[in-house]
Design an enzyme around this catalytic site. Sequence first.
Site, short mmCIF file in Angstrom:
data_model
loop_
_atom_site.label_atom_id
_atom_site.label_comp_id
_atom_site.label_asym_id
_atom_site.label_seq_id
_atom_site.Cartn_x
_atom_site.Cartn_y
_atom_site.Cartn_z
N HIS A 128 -5.76 20.21 -16.85
CA HIS A 128 -6.83 20.92 -18.29
C HIS A 128 -7.95 21.12 -18.00
O HIS A 128 -8.61 21.08 -16.91
CB HIS A 128 -7.76 19.73 -18.56
CG HIS A 128 -7.14 18.50 -19.73
ND1 HIS A 128 -6.85 17.17 -20.16
CD2 HIS A 128 -5.29 19.04 -19.94
CE1 HIS A 128 -5.76 16.62 -21.09
NE2 HIS A 128 -4.50 18.01 -20.69
N TYR A 161 -11.38 21.46 -30.88
CA TYR A 161 -9.60 21.37 -31.06
C TYR A 161 -9.72 22.66 -32.10
O TYR A 161 -9.34 22.32 -32.91
CB TYR A 161 -8.84 19.87 -30.78
CG TYR A 161 -8.64 19.41 -29.45
CD1 TYR A 161 -7.81 19.76 -28.45
CD2 TYR A 161 -9.03 18.43 -29.83
CE1 TYR A 161 -7.69 19.26 -27.69
CE2 TYR A 161 -8.63 17.10 -28.17
CZ TYR A 161 -7.66 18.23 -27.24
OH TYR A 161 -7.92 17.59 -26.00
C1 DNO Z 1 -9.38 14.04 -24.67
C2 DNO Z 1 -8.32 14.47 -24.45
C3 DNO Z 1 -7.92 13.47 -23.94
C4 DNO Z 1 -6.49 12.74 -23.01
C5 DNO Z 1 -6.07 11.58 -22.48
C6 DNO Z 1 -4.94 11.53 -21.81
O1 DNO Z 1 -9.53 15.54 -25.12
O2 DNO Z 1 -8.16 14.66 -22.76
O3 DNO Z 1 -8.11 12.40 -24.46
O4 DNO Z 1 -4.65 13.56 -24.29
O5 DNO Z 1 -6.24 10.55 -21.96
O6 DNO Z 1 -4.15 10.70 -22.53
#
Ligand code: DNO
Length: 360
Positions: free
Chosen positions: A272, A331
Amino acid sequence: MEMTFRWYGRNNDTITLEDIKQIPNTTGIVWALHEKPVGAVWEKEEIKEEVEYIESHGFNAKVVESVNVHESIKLGNSERDELIENYKQTIENLAEYGVEVICYNFMPIFDWTRTDMFHPLEDGSTALYFDYEKVKNLDPKELIETVSSASKNLTMPGWEPEKLDQISELFEAYKDIDEEKLWENFAYFINAIIPTAERCGIKMAIHPDDPPYSIFNLPKIITGADSYERMFEINNSPNNAITLCTGSMGASKDNDMAEIALKYHEHAPFMHIRNVRISENGSFVETSHFTEDGNIDIAQIMKHLSDADYKGYIRPDHGRHLWNEECRPGYGLYDRALGIMYLNGLWDAYQLEKESGKNV
Ligand code: DNO
Protein backbone atom coordinates in the site's frame (compact mmCIF):
# COMPACT_ATOMS: atom_id res chain seq x y z
CA MET A 1 4.81 -4.08 -10.47
CA GLU A 2 1.18 -4.68 -11.03
CA MET A 3 -1.22 -1.86 -10.14
CA THR A 4 -4.41 -2.70 -8.26
CA PHE A 5 -7.35 -0.89 -6.68
CA ARG A 6 -9.28 -1.81 -3.54
CA TRP A 7 -12.98 -2.32 -4.14
CA TYR A 8 -15.65 -3.11 -1.55
CA GLY A 9 -18.01 -5.06 -3.77
CA ARG A 10 -21.35 -4.47 -5.43
CA ASN A 11 -23.25 -3.86 -2.16
CA ASN A 12 -20.71 -1.84 -0.23
CA ASP A 13 -19.03 0.57 -2.60
CA THR A 14 -20.10 3.74 -4.38
CA ILE A 15 -17.49 2.98 -7.03
CA THR A 16 -18.12 0.49 -9.82
CA LEU A 17 -15.70 -1.72 -11.72
CA GLU A 18 -16.60 0.31 -14.82
CA ASP A 19 -15.26 3.40 -13.00
CA ILE A 20 -12.05 1.64 -12.05
CA LYS A 21 -11.61 0.45 -15.63
CA GLN A 22 -10.95 4.07 -16.64
CA ILE A 23 -7.87 4.41 -14.44
CA PRO A 24 -4.82 3.77 -16.62
CA ASN A 25 -2.65 0.70 -16.03
CA THR A 26 -4.85 -0.76 -13.30
CA THR A 27 -5.15 -4.48 -13.82
CA GLY A 28 -6.16 -6.00 -10.52
CA ILE A 29 -8.95 -5.64 -7.99
CA VAL A 30 -8.18 -6.07 -4.31
CA TRP A 31 -11.34 -7.58 -2.89
CA ALA A 32 -12.94 -9.44 0.00
CA LEU A 33 -16.25 -10.99 0.96
CA HIS A 34 -17.06 -8.06 3.22
CA GLU A 35 -20.32 -9.49 4.47
CA LYS A 36 -18.82 -12.69 5.89
CA PRO A 37 -18.72 -12.80 9.68
CA VAL A 38 -15.17 -13.03 10.96
CA GLY A 39 -14.18 -16.63 11.62
CA ALA A 40 -16.55 -18.19 9.05
CA VAL A 41 -15.24 -20.24 6.12
CA TRP A 42 -15.42 -18.42 2.78
CA GLU A 43 -17.30 -20.97 0.71
CA LYS A 44 -16.23 -21.88 -2.81
CA GLU A 45 -19.48 -20.80 -4.43
CA GLU A 46 -19.28 -17.32 -2.87
CA ILE A 47 -15.66 -16.93 -3.91
CA LYS A 48 -16.37 -18.13 -7.42
CA GLU A 49 -19.19 -15.64 -7.90
CA GLU A 50 -17.07 -12.67 -6.80
CA VAL A 51 -13.97 -13.71 -8.74
CA GLU A 52 -16.01 -14.29 -11.89
CA TYR A 53 -17.67 -10.91 -11.57
CA ILE A 54 -14.30 -9.17 -11.21
CA GLU A 55 -12.75 -11.16 -14.04
CA SER A 56 -15.69 -10.49 -16.34
CA HIS A 57 -14.63 -6.83 -16.19
CA GLY A 58 -11.15 -7.70 -17.38
CA PHE A 59 -9.42 -7.50 -13.99
CA ASN A 60 -7.53 -10.14 -12.06
CA ALA A 61 -8.68 -11.01 -8.54
CA LYS A 62 -5.42 -12.31 -7.14
CA VAL A 63 -5.20 -10.19 -3.97
CA VAL A 64 -7.65 -10.49 -1.10
CA GLU A 65 -7.77 -7.86 1.63
CA SER A 66 -8.59 -8.98 4.24
CA VAL A 67 -9.39 -12.34 5.67
CA ASN A 68 -9.76 -11.01 9.20
CA VAL A 69 -8.41 -12.96 12.13
CA HIS A 70 -10.89 -13.71 14.90
CA GLU A 71 -10.18 -12.08 18.29
CA SER A 72 -10.14 -15.55 19.92
CA ILE A 73 -7.07 -16.41 17.84
CA LYS A 74 -5.34 -13.19 18.89
CA LEU A 75 -6.34 -13.82 22.49
CA GLY A 76 -5.34 -17.49 22.34
CA ASN A 77 -8.76 -18.68 23.59
CA SER A 78 -9.88 -22.29 23.59
CA GLU A 79 -11.91 -21.89 20.37
CA ARG A 80 -8.82 -20.87 18.44
CA ASP A 81 -8.06 -24.31 16.96
CA GLU A 82 -11.47 -24.57 15.39
CA LEU A 83 -11.21 -21.02 14.03
CA ILE A 84 -7.75 -21.75 12.63
CA GLU A 85 -9.17 -24.79 10.82
CA ASN A 86 -11.77 -22.48 9.24
CA TYR A 87 -9.04 -20.05 8.27
CA LYS A 88 -7.06 -22.83 6.61
CA GLN A 89 -10.13 -23.93 4.70
CA THR A 90 -10.63 -20.35 3.48
CA ILE A 91 -7.01 -20.26 2.27
CA GLU A 92 -7.56 -23.48 0.33
CA ASN A 93 -10.82 -22.27 -1.16
CA LEU A 94 -9.31 -18.96 -2.25
CA ALA A 95 -6.34 -20.73 -3.84
CA GLU A 96 -8.71 -22.78 -5.93
CA TYR A 97 -9.89 -19.59 -7.61
CA GLY A 98 -6.44 -18.23 -8.34
CA VAL A 99 -5.84 -16.00 -5.32
CA GLU A 100 -2.11 -15.50 -4.68
CA VAL A 101 -1.97 -13.06 -1.78
CA ILE A 102 -4.05 -12.75 1.39
CA CYS A 103 -3.60 -9.54 3.36
CA TYR A 104 -4.54 -9.72 7.05
CA ASN A 105 -3.63 -8.03 10.30
CA PHE A 106 -3.07 -8.99 13.90
CA MET A 107 -4.23 -5.82 15.64
CA PRO A 108 -6.23 -6.22 18.85
CA ILE A 109 -9.90 -5.13 18.63
CA PHE A 110 -9.45 -2.22 16.24
CA ASP A 111 -8.06 -2.14 12.76
CA TRP A 112 -6.70 1.25 11.70
CA THR A 113 -7.70 4.04 14.07
CA ARG A 114 -8.38 7.69 13.27
CA THR A 115 -10.00 10.47 15.30
CA ASP A 116 -11.47 12.41 12.37
CA MET A 117 -12.59 11.06 9.03
CA PHE A 118 -13.06 14.45 7.37
CA HIS A 119 -10.27 16.69 8.62
CA PRO A 120 -9.99 19.85 6.51
CA LEU A 121 -6.75 20.32 4.58
CA GLU A 122 -5.40 23.67 3.35
CA ASP A 123 -6.32 22.81 -0.25
CA GLY A 124 -10.04 22.61 0.57
CA SER A 125 -10.29 18.82 0.59
CA THR A 126 -10.74 16.63 3.68
CA ALA A 127 -8.75 13.62 4.81
CA LEU A 128 -8.34 11.05 7.57
CA TYR A 129 -6.68 12.42 10.69
CA PHE A 130 -5.23 11.01 13.90
CA ASP A 131 -5.04 13.35 16.88
CA TYR A 132 -2.40 11.83 19.11
CA GLU A 133 -3.18 14.04 22.12
CA LYS A 134 -6.84 13.16 21.99
CA VAL A 135 -6.13 9.42 21.89
CA LYS A 136 -3.47 9.64 24.57
CA ASN A 137 -5.82 11.37 26.97
CA LEU A 138 -8.87 9.27 26.27
CA ASP A 139 -10.04 7.28 29.26
CA PRO A 140 -10.76 3.69 28.08
CA LYS A 141 -14.22 3.87 29.72
CA GLU A 142 -15.05 6.93 27.66
CA LEU A 143 -13.78 5.12 24.59
CA ILE A 144 -15.95 2.09 25.30
CA GLU A 145 -19.00 4.31 25.75
CA THR A 146 -18.31 6.21 22.55
CA VAL A 147 -17.83 3.07 20.55
CA SER A 148 -20.84 1.31 22.08
CA SER A 149 -23.15 4.20 21.31
CA ALA A 150 -21.93 4.52 17.73
CA SER A 151 -24.34 3.71 14.99
CA LYS A 152 -24.73 0.12 13.87
CA ASN A 153 -23.97 1.43 10.42
CA LEU A 154 -20.39 1.98 11.41
CA THR A 155 -18.76 -0.03 8.67
CA MET A 156 -15.09 0.65 8.56
CA PRO A 157 -12.63 -1.46 6.61
CA GLY A 158 -11.42 -4.19 8.88
CA TRP A 159 -13.90 -3.29 11.61
CA GLU A 160 -16.57 -5.86 12.18
CA PRO A 161 -19.73 -4.08 13.41
CA GLU A 162 -20.59 -7.04 15.67
CA LYS A 163 -17.64 -6.00 17.81
CA LEU A 164 -19.72 -3.05 19.04
CA ASP A 165 -21.69 -5.41 21.25
CA GLN A 166 -18.60 -6.98 22.75
CA ILE A 167 -16.37 -4.01 23.24
CA SER A 168 -16.23 -4.05 27.08
CA GLU A 169 -15.58 -7.81 27.21
CA LEU A 170 -12.88 -7.48 24.59
CA PHE A 171 -11.08 -4.79 26.56
CA GLU A 172 -11.41 -6.94 29.67
CA ALA A 173 -9.96 -9.96 27.81
CA TYR A 174 -6.96 -8.00 26.53
CA LYS A 175 -6.01 -6.99 30.08
CA ASP A 176 -4.03 -10.24 30.30
CA ILE A 177 -2.39 -9.91 26.89
CA ASP A 178 0.85 -8.03 26.72
CA GLU A 179 3.10 -7.78 23.67
CA GLU A 180 4.93 -11.02 24.47
CA LYS A 181 1.69 -12.92 24.81
CA LEU A 182 0.41 -11.47 21.53
CA TRP A 183 3.63 -12.55 19.80
CA GLU A 184 3.10 -16.03 21.22
CA ASN A 185 -0.45 -16.17 19.88
CA PHE A 186 0.74 -14.82 16.55
CA ALA A 187 3.42 -17.53 16.35
CA TYR A 188 0.83 -20.21 17.12
CA PHE A 189 -1.43 -18.91 14.34
CA ILE A 190 1.32 -18.48 11.76
CA ASN A 191 2.91 -21.86 12.38
CA ALA A 192 -0.52 -23.46 12.03
CA ILE A 193 -1.55 -21.80 8.76
CA ILE A 194 1.72 -21.45 6.83
CA PRO A 195 1.97 -25.13 5.77
CA THR A 196 -1.48 -24.78 4.16
CA ALA A 197 -0.45 -21.52 2.49
CA GLU A 198 2.72 -23.18 1.19
CA ARG A 199 0.82 -26.13 -0.21
CA CYS A 200 -1.69 -23.84 -1.94
CA GLY A 201 0.85 -21.28 -3.18
CA ILE A 202 -0.65 -18.39 -1.21
CA LYS A 203 1.40 -15.63 0.37
CA MET A 204 0.06 -14.58 3.78
CA ALA A 205 0.90 -10.87 3.86
CA ILE A 206 0.51 -9.24 7.26
CA HIS A 207 -0.45 -5.57 7.37
CA PRO A 208 1.37 -3.37 9.91
CA ASP A 209 -0.39 -1.97 12.95
CA ASP A 210 -1.90 1.43 12.37
CA PRO A 211 -0.79 3.55 14.11
CA PRO A 212 2.40 1.56 14.69
CA TYR A 213 2.44 1.92 18.49
CA SER A 214 0.24 0.99 21.40
CA ILE A 215 -2.96 2.97 21.92
CA PHE A 216 -5.70 2.42 24.54
CA ASN A 217 -3.21 0.18 26.39
CA LEU A 218 -3.59 -2.51 23.75
CA PRO A 219 -0.47 -4.37 22.62
CA LYS A 220 0.90 -3.86 19.10
CA ILE A 221 3.47 -6.12 17.45
CA ILE A 222 3.93 -5.21 13.76
CA THR A 223 5.39 -1.77 14.24
CA GLY A 224 8.75 -1.53 12.40
CA ALA A 225 11.75 -3.34 10.96
CA ASP A 226 12.44 -5.21 14.22
CA SER A 227 8.99 -6.74 14.04
CA TYR A 228 9.76 -8.10 10.58
CA GLU A 229 12.98 -9.65 11.84
CA ARG A 230 11.09 -11.30 14.65
CA MET A 231 8.29 -12.63 12.45
CA PHE A 232 10.77 -14.17 9.99
CA GLU A 233 12.60 -15.76 12.91
CA ILE A 234 9.34 -17.33 14.02
CA ASN A 235 8.70 -18.76 10.58
CA ASN A 236 11.03 -18.17 7.66
CA SER A 237 8.81 -19.57 4.94
CA PRO A 238 8.52 -17.25 1.91
CA ASN A 239 4.77 -17.64 2.41
CA ASN A 240 5.05 -15.80 5.73
CA ALA A 241 5.09 -12.41 4.06
CA ILE A 242 4.20 -8.76 4.55
CA THR A 243 1.93 -6.10 3.13
CA LEU A 244 4.29 -3.17 3.14
CA CYS A 245 2.13 -0.16 4.00
CA THR A 246 4.07 3.10 3.84
CA GLY A 247 1.38 5.24 5.44
CA SER A 248 0.64 2.94 8.37
CA MET A 249 4.16 2.06 9.42
CA GLY A 250 5.37 5.48 8.31
CA ALA A 251 3.07 7.21 10.81
CA SER A 252 5.92 6.81 13.27
CA LYS A 253 8.92 8.99 12.54
CA ASP A 254 11.12 6.12 13.80
CA ASN A 255 10.37 4.20 10.62
CA ASP A 256 12.22 5.24 7.47
CA MET A 257 9.89 3.76 4.88
CA ALA A 258 12.27 4.12 1.93
CA GLU A 259 14.84 2.10 3.85
CA ILE A 260 12.23 -0.45 4.90
CA ALA A 261 11.00 -0.79 1.29
CA LEU A 262 14.57 -1.30 0.13
CA LYS A 263 15.25 -3.94 2.74
CA TYR A 264 11.96 -5.85 2.74
CA HIS A 265 10.45 -5.58 -0.75
CA GLU A 266 11.28 -9.20 -1.46
CA HIS A 267 9.11 -10.22 1.47
CA ALA A 268 6.26 -8.04 0.25
CA PRO A 269 4.07 -9.53 -2.48
CA PHE A 270 1.72 -6.59 -1.89
CA MET A 271 2.18 -2.93 -0.99
CA HIS A 272 0.00 0.00 0.00
CA ILE A 273 1.67 3.21 -1.02
CA ARG A 274 0.54 6.56 0.35
CA ASN A 275 1.80 9.63 2.14
CA VAL A 276 1.19 11.04 5.59
CA ARG A 277 2.18 14.30 7.29
CA ILE A 278 3.26 13.96 10.88
CA SER A 279 3.21 16.86 13.35
CA GLU A 280 5.71 17.45 16.13
CA ASN A 281 3.32 16.01 18.73
CA GLY A 282 2.80 12.75 16.81
CA SER A 283 -0.59 13.58 15.27
CA PHE A 284 -0.83 12.85 11.57
CA VAL A 285 -2.98 13.58 8.57
CA GLU A 286 -3.19 11.64 5.32
CA THR A 287 -2.18 13.85 2.40
CA SER A 288 -2.08 13.34 -1.35
CA HIS A 289 0.38 10.71 -2.57
CA PHE A 290 2.74 13.43 -3.81
CA THR A 291 6.13 13.16 -2.06
CA GLU A 292 6.45 16.78 -0.99
CA ASP A 293 3.01 16.84 0.61
CA GLY A 294 4.04 14.59 3.47
CA ASN A 295 6.86 12.89 5.38
CA ILE A 296 7.12 9.71 3.31
CA ASP A 297 9.59 9.70 0.45
CA ILE A 298 7.23 8.15 -2.09
CA ALA A 299 9.56 8.98 -5.02
CA GLN A 300 12.49 7.20 -3.36
CA ILE A 301 10.34 4.20 -2.54
CA MET A 302 9.26 3.90 -6.18
CA LYS A 303 12.89 4.28 -7.24
CA HIS A 304 13.91 1.35 -5.04
CA LEU A 305 11.07 -0.74 -6.42
CA SER A 306 11.91 0.14 -10.00
CA ASP A 307 15.61 -0.62 -9.46
CA ALA A 308 14.64 -4.00 -8.05
CA ASP A 309 12.15 -4.68 -10.87
CA TYR A 310 9.54 -5.25 -8.20
CA LYS A 311 7.03 -7.81 -9.42
CA GLY A 312 4.42 -7.59 -6.67
CA TYR A 313 1.02 -5.93 -6.43
CA ILE A 314 0.74 -2.28 -5.47
CA ARG A 315 -2.28 -0.25 -4.61
CA PRO A 316 -2.66 3.42 -3.80
CA ASP A 317 -3.92 3.67 -0.29
CA HIS A 318 -6.37 6.05 1.31
CA GLY A 319 -7.07 9.25 -0.52
CA ARG A 320 -8.39 12.66 0.39
CA HIS A 321 -12.06 13.45 -0.33
CA LEU A 322 -12.05 15.70 -3.39
CA TRP A 323 -14.55 17.61 -5.49
CA ASN A 324 -17.49 16.86 -3.16
CA GLU A 325 -17.21 13.15 -3.69
CA GLU A 326 -19.37 11.08 -1.37
CA CYS A 327 -17.60 7.85 -0.58
CA ARG A 328 -16.32 5.55 2.14
CA PRO A 329 -13.89 7.56 4.27
CA GLY A 330 -10.50 7.39 2.60
CA TYR A 331 -11.74 5.21 -0.23
CA GLY A 332 -12.98 7.60 -2.89
CA LEU A 333 -12.29 7.28 -6.57
CA TYR A 334 -10.63 10.58 -7.41
CA ASP A 335 -7.68 10.88 -5.10
CA ARG A 336 -6.80 7.22 -5.35
CA ALA A 337 -6.87 7.55 -9.15
CA LEU A 338 -4.56 10.59 -8.87
CA GLY A 339 -2.34 8.52 -6.59
CA ILE A 340 -2.16 5.76 -9.17
CA MET A 341 -1.13 8.18 -11.89
CA TYR A 342 1.63 9.61 -9.70
CA LEU A 343 2.95 6.12 -8.91
CA ASN A 344 2.68 5.13 -12.60
CA GLY A 345 4.58 8.26 -13.60
CA LEU A 346 7.39 7.67 -11.14
CA TRP A 347 7.65 4.03 -12.16
CA ASP A 348 7.81 4.82 -15.88
CA ALA A 349 10.39 7.56 -15.41
CA TYR A 350 12.66 5.32 -13.35
CA GLN A 351 12.27 2.43 -15.78
CA LEU A 352 13.18 4.72 -18.65
CA GLU A 353 16.16 5.99 -16.73
CA LYS A 354 17.35 2.42 -16.25
CA GLU A 355 16.84 1.48 -19.88
CA SER A 356 18.63 4.52 -21.21
CA GLY A 357 21.37 4.25 -18.61
CA LYS A 358 21.17 7.92 -17.79
CA ASN A 359 19.32 10.16 -15.40
CA VAL A 360 15.95 11.56 -16.40
C1 DNO B 1 -6.94 0.47 5.90
C2 DNO B 1 -6.40 -0.81 5.50
C3 DNO B 1 -6.49 -1.81 6.62
C4 DNO B 1 -6.11 -3.19 6.13
C5 DNO B 1 -6.13 -4.23 7.19
C6 DNO B 1 -5.53 -5.50 6.68
O1 DNO B 1 -7.43 1.17 5.10
O2 DNO B 1 -5.15 -0.70 5.00
O3 DNO B 1 -7.80 -1.84 7.09
O4 DNO B 1 -7.01 -3.58 5.15
O5 DNO B 1 -5.46 -3.84 8.32
O6 DNO B 1 -6.04 -6.55 7.40
